[in-house]
Design an enzyme around this catalytic site. Structure first.
Site, short mmCIF file in Angstrom:
data_model
loop_
_atom_site.label_atom_id
_atom_site.label_comp_id
_atom_site.label_asym_id
_atom_site.label_seq_id
_atom_site.Cartn_x
_atom_site.Cartn_y
_atom_site.Cartn_z
N ASP A 12 15.02 -0.88 -41.84
CA ASP A 12 14.11 -2.03 -41.72
C ASP A 12 13.14 -1.96 -40.59
O ASP A 12 13.52 -1.90 -39.41
CB ASP A 12 14.69 -3.28 -42.00
CG ASP A 12 13.92 -4.48 -42.19
OD1 ASP A 12 12.92 -4.40 -42.57
OD2 ASP A 12 14.39 -5.74 -42.10
N HIS A 53 2.97 -10.66 -38.15
CA HIS A 53 4.39 -11.08 -38.19
C HIS A 53 4.95 -10.97 -36.56
O HIS A 53 5.49 -12.10 -36.20
CB HIS A 53 5.04 -10.49 -39.16
CG HIS A 53 6.92 -10.86 -39.22
ND1 HIS A 53 6.91 -12.07 -39.33
CD2 HIS A 53 7.72 -10.18 -38.65
CE1 HIS A 53 8.56 -12.00 -39.35
NE2 HIS A 53 8.86 -10.71 -38.70
N GLU A 66 12.51 -12.84 -46.09
CA GLU A 66 11.43 -11.93 -45.34
C GLU A 66 10.88 -11.16 -46.54
O GLU A 66 11.53 -10.25 -47.21
CB GLU A 66 12.02 -11.09 -44.16
CG GLU A 66 12.47 -11.82 -43.00
CD GLU A 66 12.53 -10.84 -41.94
OE1 GLU A 66 13.03 -9.72 -41.97
OE2 GLU A 66 12.78 -11.49 -40.76
N GLU A 125 8.92 -8.36 -48.03
CA GLU A 125 8.89 -7.09 -47.62
C GLU A 125 8.54 -6.02 -48.65
O GLU A 125 8.83 -6.56 -49.84
CB GLU A 125 9.89 -6.56 -46.71
CG GLU A 125 10.27 -7.43 -45.67
CD GLU A 125 11.23 -6.88 -44.74
OE1 GLU A 125 11.25 -5.48 -44.68
OE2 GLU A 125 12.14 -7.47 -44.11
N ASP A 147 14.46 -9.60 -47.56
CA ASP A 147 15.26 -9.37 -46.49
C ASP A 147 15.80 -10.56 -45.97
O ASP A 147 15.24 -11.35 -45.05
CB ASP A 147 14.82 -8.51 -45.21
CG ASP A 147 15.65 -8.33 -43.99
OD1 ASP A 147 16.79 -8.26 -44.24
OD2 ASP A 147 15.09 -7.94 -43.10
N ARG A 149 18.30 -17.06 -39.33
CA ARG A 149 17.54 -17.16 -37.88
C ARG A 149 18.42 -17.90 -36.64
O ARG A 149 18.30 -17.30 -35.48
CB ARG A 149 16.28 -17.98 -37.87
CG ARG A 149 15.52 -17.58 -38.95
CD ARG A 149 14.72 -16.27 -38.53
NE ARG A 149 13.87 -15.75 -39.76
CZ ARG A 149 13.54 -14.52 -39.85
NH1 ARG A 149 13.69 -13.54 -39.06
NH2 ARG A 149 12.53 -14.16 -40.88
N GLN A 198 21.16 -14.61 -36.00
CA GLN A 198 20.27 -13.77 -35.43
C GLN A 198 19.75 -13.94 -33.99
O GLN A 198 19.99 -13.25 -33.18
CB GLN A 198 18.85 -13.43 -36.35
CG GLN A 198 17.86 -12.58 -35.79
CD GLN A 198 16.76 -12.47 -36.38
OE1 GLN A 198 16.46 -13.28 -37.45
NE2 GLN A 198 15.73 -11.26 -36.27
N LYS A 215 21.35 -10.35 -40.62
CA LYS A 215 20.79 -9.78 -41.69
C LYS A 215 21.67 -9.06 -42.96
O LYS A 215 20.85 -8.80 -43.91
CB LYS A 215 19.83 -8.55 -41.10
CG LYS A 215 18.70 -9.18 -39.96
CD LYS A 215 17.45 -9.46 -40.77
CE LYS A 215 16.45 -9.66 -39.69
NZ LYS A 215 15.23 -10.22 -40.34
N THR A 272 20.51 -8.26 -48.89
CA THR A 272 19.07 -7.68 -49.08
C THR A 272 18.65 -7.71 -50.51
O THR A 272 19.54 -6.61 -51.06
CB THR A 272 18.69 -6.42 -48.22
OG1 THR A 272 19.06 -6.89 -46.76
CG2 THR A 272 17.29 -6.08 -48.27
N GLU A 298 7.85 -18.48 -39.79
CA GLU A 298 6.45 -18.57 -39.65
C GLU A 298 5.73 -19.65 -40.24
O GLU A 298 4.97 -20.42 -39.71
CB GLU A 298 5.66 -17.34 -39.92
CG GLU A 298 6.36 -16.16 -39.19
CD GLU A 298 5.70 -14.85 -39.60
OE1 GLU A 298 4.44 -14.35 -39.47
OE2 GLU A 298 6.41 -14.28 -40.61
CA CA Z 1 13.21 -7.37 -42.16
#
Ligand code: CA
Length: 396
Positions: free
Chosen positions: A110, A117, A183, A185, A217, A221, A224, A237, A241, A342
């Protein structure tokens, strides 16, 4: 133009022809190509057993010459009505098909290739220093992820349990993640691998990468933030996924190729741009059916060709089925951000949904759908379909 009754503006016309793995009833999964709202069974239509496998890997391993000739043969079947007798018995309505993980996943990497970002996250987590780390514009940063929990679209996502510790908590506690995120992606699937000791130059990207899919993904948070120093993402994570069911071949994206943003500074020679593999994919993120973001992939600082070159420059091998993802796609505007952290600025600015509720992070029962299209020939659009997932409560 196909002789099938496919709308001229369908994002799944003959300019696209994405590959997936499907099954009908109790039959074994096999490889198909999507045309309009139907799936063409390739083992039957092309009379080729490589497509009777439950994954794209045996076909992808044949390499770029086979990918090109197969695409030519499928195109001919669908544009020349003389092949109606071969094609029609091999078609299944999409509504009758169950879609599976399209390839057996090898290694998973990843990246973190969106400047917007990385800058947003840097501003939130390191407010008193430069938003970008000193290495960021010299190399595409990434980490090796967990391929065993790559899931087909639609798989429910169970809220993970783990250690959480807010900065002013005295000690960590254990329990369900309170800051569960997405996320948005884009993923790149290696079709033809590269041996140990043989870096893949930027210019050989299309000889190795078979196609492109969408990736969510899922990220915790709070888990993490507490675990990642100093070795990076781990349990925050690896619980899931999700990938979209259709792999859009690189050959369908020729009209989507664009120059990436200007480089400052120029990267080292092994990362020099060669062939403009920026991609103009228009992504949409929906939460419970409501559009919450439109991340533009063309804003990504690092191209997928540079990612592959960097990933192998130390001699690391790649194999058929390896997946690497771009990192969260965010654009410069607030409504172009590809993660909730975000969009809600770390949860401090919850955003409203049309149903009257607000979100900082995901709640149990929330469903996320990420979709994308790209420009095709003659005004056509190339569809990626979508990757979806619904949040289930944490295990008690
Ligand atoms: Ca990611």
């Amino acid at each position: 133009m196909t002789w099938l009754d496919v709308a001229p503006d369908s994002p799944f016309g003959v300019a696209n022809l994405p590959y997936g793995v499907f099954s009908v009833g109790d039959a074994a999964p096999r490889v198909g190509v999507r045309i309009g709202d139907r799936v063409l069974d390739l083992a039957t239509a092309l009379n080729d057993r490589v497509f009777a496998a439950p994954a794209l890997n045996p076909f992808m391993a044949q390499g770029p010459a086979a990918w090109a000739s197969t695409r030519d043969r499928i195109t001919e079947l669908l544009v020349d009505e003389r092949h109606r007798g071969v094609v029609e018995p091999a078609l299944t309505p999409l509504a009758d098909a169950r879609l599976h993980l399209p390839f057996e996943v090898g290694d998973y990497v990843d990246f973190y290739a969106s400047e917007h970002h990385a800058s947003n996250v840097g501003r939130m987590f390191r407010p008193n220093s430069d938003p970008l780390t000193p290495n960021w514009k010299h190399l595409p940063i990434g980490y090796h992820g967990r391929s065993g929990t790559i899931l087909p679209s639609g798989t429910p996502i169970t809220r993970p349990n783990g250690q959480r510790k807010a900065p002013d908590d005295a000690a960590p506690t254990f329990g369900p993640s309170r800051r569960l995120d997405i996320e948005a992606e884009v993923g790149f699937v290696v079709g033809a691998g590269s041996p140990l000791g043989s870096p893949v130059p930027v210019g050989e990207f299309a000889q190795h990468v078979f196609g492109v899919c969408l990736v969510n993904d899922w990220s915790s948070r709070d888990l993490q933030a507490w675990e990642y120093v100093p070795l990076g993402p781990f349990l925050g994570k690896s619980f899931g996924t999700s990938v979209s069911p259709w792999i859009v071949p690189l050959a369908a994206l020729e009209h989507a190729r664009v120059a990436p943003p200007p480089r400052d500074p120029e990267p080292l020679p092994y990362l020099a741009d060669d062939g403009d593999w920026g991609l103009d994919l228009a992504i949409e993120v929906r939460l419970n059916g409501h559009l919450v973001s439109r991340p533009p992939f063309r804003e990504m600082y690092w191209t997928p060709a540079q990612m592959l070159a960097h990933m192998t420059v130390n001699g690391a091998s790649t194999r058929t089925g390896d997946l690497y993802a771009s990192g969260t796609v965010s654009g410069p505007e607030p409504d172009q951000r590809g993660s909730l952290i975000e969009l809600s600025w770390g949860g401090k600015e919850p955003f409203a949904l049309p149903d009257g509720t607000t979100r900082g992070f995901l709640e149990d029962g929330d469903e996320v759908a990420i979709s994308a299209t790209a420009p095709g020939p003659n005004g056509a659009r190339i569809g990626f379909g979508e990757v979806t997932g619904r949040i289930e409560p944490a295990a008690g």
